[in-house]
Design a protein around this motif. Structure first.
Motif, PDB file in Angstrom:
ATOM      1  N   GLU A 146      -3.339   4.622  -2.018  1.00 16.54           N
ATOM      2  CA  GLU A 146      -4.212   5.278  -1.039  1.00 16.54           C
ATOM      3  C   GLU A 146      -4.199   6.787  -1.258  1.00 16.54           C
ATOM      4  O   GLU A 146      -3.130   7.398  -1.370  1.00 16.54           O
ATOM      5  CB  GLU A 146      -3.734   4.960   0.378  1.00 16.54           C
ATOM      6  CG  GLU A 146      -4.567   5.598   1.486  1.00 16.54           C
ATOM      7  CD  GLU A 146      -5.970   5.039   1.527  1.00 16.54           C
ATOM      8  OE1 GLU A 146      -6.868   5.680   0.929  1.00 16.54           O
ATOM      9  OE2 GLU A 146      -6.173   3.974   2.152  1.00 16.54           O
ATOM     10  N   LEU A 173       0.843  -1.184   0.000  1.00 14.66           N
ATOM     11  CA  LEU A 173       0.000   0.000   0.000  1.00 14.66           C
ATOM     12  C   LEU A 173       0.882   1.240   0.000  1.00 14.66           C
ATOM     13  O   LEU A 173       1.795   1.354   0.817  1.00 14.66           O
ATOM     14  CB  LEU A 173      -0.933   0.005   1.207  1.00 14.66           C
ATOM     15  CG  LEU A 173      -2.008   1.102   1.213  1.00 14.66           C
ATOM     16  CD1 LEU A 173      -3.300   0.580   1.844  1.00 14.66           C
ATOM     17  CD2 LEU A 173      -1.545   2.357   1.964  1.00 14.66           C
ATOM     18  N   THR A 217     -11.706   3.665   0.655  1.00  9.72           N
ATOM     19  CA  THR A 217     -10.267   3.916   0.777  1.00  9.72           C
ATOM     20  C   THR A 217      -9.536   2.679   0.268  1.00  9.72           C
ATOM     21  O   THR A 217     -10.120   1.595   0.159  1.00  9.72           O
ATOM     22  CB  THR A 217      -9.837   4.179   2.241  1.00  9.72           C
ATOM     23  OG1 THR A 217     -10.044   2.977   2.997  1.00  9.72           O
ATOM     24  CG2 THR A 217     -10.631   5.328   2.856  1.00  9.72           C
ATOM     25  N   ALA A 218      -8.253   2.846  -0.018  1.00 11.25           N
ATOM     26  CA  ALA A 218      -7.456   1.698  -0.453  1.00 11.25           C
ATOM     27  C   ALA A 218      -7.311   0.686   0.683  1.00 11.25           C
ATOM     28  O   ALA A 218      -7.252  -0.524   0.446  1.00 11.25           O
ATOM     29  CB  ALA A 218      -6.088   2.159  -0.937  1.00 11.25           C
ATOM     30  N   GLU A 219      -7.260   1.178   1.907  1.00 14.05           N
ATOM     31  CA  GLU A 219      -7.135   0.264   3.044  1.00 14.05           C
ATOM     32  C   GLU A 219      -8.370  -0.626   3.163  1.00 14.05           C
ATOM     33  O   GLU A 219      -8.260  -1.825   3.437  1.00 14.05           O
ATOM     34  CB  GLU A 219      -6.922   1.048   4.334  1.00 14.05           C
ATOM     35  CG  GLU A 219      -6.577   0.169   5.526  1.00 14.05           C
ATOM     36  CD  GLU A 219      -6.115   0.966   6.738  1.00 14.05           C
ATOM     37  OE1 GLU A 219      -5.935   0.331   7.793  1.00 14.05           O
ATOM     38  OE2 GLU A 219      -5.936   2.187   6.621  1.00 14.05           O
ATOM     39  N   ASP A 235       0.847   5.421   0.199  1.00 15.34           N
ATOM     40  CA  ASP A 235       0.053   6.582   0.593  1.00 15.34           C
ATOM     41  C   ASP A 235       0.352   7.736  -0.360  1.00 15.34           C
ATOM     42  O   ASP A 235       1.374   8.426  -0.215  1.00 15.34           O
ATOM     43  CB  ASP A 235       0.351   6.982   2.032  1.00 15.34           C
ATOM     44  CG  ASP A 235      -0.635   8.014   2.559  1.00 15.34           C
ATOM     45  OD1 ASP A 235      -1.339   8.636   1.734  1.00 15.34           O
ATOM     46  OD2 ASP A 235      -0.706   8.196   3.783  1.00 15.34           O
ATOM     47  N   TYR A 244      -1.642  -1.083  -3.985  1.00 13.84           N
ATOM     48  CA  TYR A 244      -2.791  -0.300  -3.521  1.00 13.84           C
ATOM     49  C   TYR A 244      -2.365   1.160  -3.422  1.00 13.84           C
ATOM     50  O   TYR A 244      -1.387   1.478  -2.731  1.00 13.84           O
ATOM     51  CB  TYR A 244      -3.255  -0.773  -2.148  1.00 13.84           C
ATOM     52  CG  TYR A 244      -3.914  -2.131  -2.120  1.00 13.84           C
ATOM     53  CD1 TYR A 244      -5.294  -2.260  -2.209  1.00 13.84           C
ATOM     54  CD2 TYR A 244      -3.149  -3.287  -1.990  1.00 13.84           C
ATOM     55  CE1 TYR A 244      -5.902  -3.510  -2.163  1.00 13.84           C
ATOM     56  CE2 TYR A 244      -3.747  -4.537  -1.953  1.00 13.84           C
ATOM     57  CZ  TYR A 244      -5.124  -4.644  -2.038  1.00 13.84           C
ATOM     58  OH  TYR A 244      -5.727  -5.880  -2.007  1.00 13.84           O
ATOM     59  N   TYR A 296     -13.238   3.542  -4.865  1.00 11.15           N
ATOM     60  CA  TYR A 296     -11.962   2.976  -5.328  1.00 11.15           C
ATOM     61  C   TYR A 296     -12.231   1.850  -6.327  1.00 11.15           C
ATOM     62  O   TYR A 296     -13.252   1.167  -6.265  1.00 11.15           O
ATOM     63  CB  TYR A 296     -11.144   2.448  -4.142  1.00 11.15           C
ATOM     64  CG  TYR A 296     -10.342   3.547  -3.476  1.00 11.15           C
ATOM     65  CD1 TYR A 296      -8.957   3.580  -3.556  1.00 11.15           C
ATOM     66  CD2 TYR A 296     -10.980   4.576  -2.786  1.00 11.15           C
ATOM     67  CE1 TYR A 296      -8.224   4.598  -2.954  1.00 11.15           C
ATOM     68  CE2 TYR A 296     -10.259   5.598  -2.187  1.00 11.15           C
ATOM     69  CZ  TYR A 296      -8.876   5.608  -2.282  1.00 11.15           C
ATOM     70  OH  TYR A 296      -8.164   6.635  -1.708  1.00 11.15           O
TER      71      TYR A 296
END
Length: 214
Positions: free
Chosen positions: A168, A2, A151-153, A4, A166, A36
């Motif tokens: 974010e 991931l 969100t990507a999370e 950011d 990913y 997303y």
């Protein structure tokens, strides 16, 4: 992994990683101006299959995201006037148009209907990736039957190791999905009202109707 993208350094690394992953036939999750999306190279059949496998459920052909309006001309044989007017008014943005794609295109989105759903998203991270990768098959970044990821999370919690990168970028500006307009028939039809309301579409294309198909 991931990344950011709210951090300039991580943003550059993340975008580079996503571009490399798509070119290698792997999956990525990226932000759009709505929810997303999980994406793959639209012209790599095994990558599109991996995308559909990652989502699970009914294997609906994914929409295609593009990074430039000019790319649309390379995907369709003939674009209706209503489509051009809607694209001019709402792209980049939360409008997906369904059009007849060019018969010469060598892709397999999971269903040979001769049509494709296309959108140009209004998000700098998505556009930067798309301008390097070309058209991507992109569906909402969630498992079938679960809530769309904001969100990507959230997407990573559902899709885990099926995705290579990913990206974010926090919450998008509008959590509603895109509005979908079918332009393959004689009369333009709104098949899903989302972030762009029907009334605004009608200002641009007065003869547009709401589909009776649920």
């Amino acid at each position: 992994m991931l990344y950011d993208c709210r951090s300039p350094a991580d943003r550059d690394r993340g975008i580079a990683a996503a571009i490399e992953a798509v070119r290698n036939g792997e999956l990525v999750v990226l932000p759009t101006d709505t929810v997303y999306g999980i994406g793959a190279d639209a012209f790599t059949p095994y990558a599109v299959k991996a995308l559909l496998d990652a989502k699970g459920g009914r294997r609906t052909p994914p929409p295609v995201l593009i990074g430039s309006r000019h790319t649309l001309d390379g995907l369709v044989f003939s674009l209706p006037r209503a489509a051009r007017d809607l694209v001019e008014a709402f792209w980049p943005g939360a409008l997906t148009i369904v059009v007849k794609h060019s018969p010469s295109l060598r892709w397999d989105l999971g269903d040979d209907t001769g049509t494709v759903a296309v959108r140009m998203p209004l998000h700098p991270v998505a556009l930067e990736v798309l301008r390097e990768t070309g058209p991507m098959a992109v569906a909402s970044a969630n498992r079938a039957g679960q809530s769309a990821a904001l969100t990507a999370e959230e997407a990573r919690d559902q899709l885990t190791y099926s995705v290579r990168a990913y990206l974010e970028a926090g919450l998008g500006p509008d959590p509603l999905p895109s509005t979908i307009v079918d332009l393959t028939g004689e009369v333009p039809q709104v098949v899903r009202e989302g972030a762009i309301p029907w009334a605004k579409l009608r200002d641009v294309v007065p003869d547009i109707v709401e589909s009776r198909v649920a």
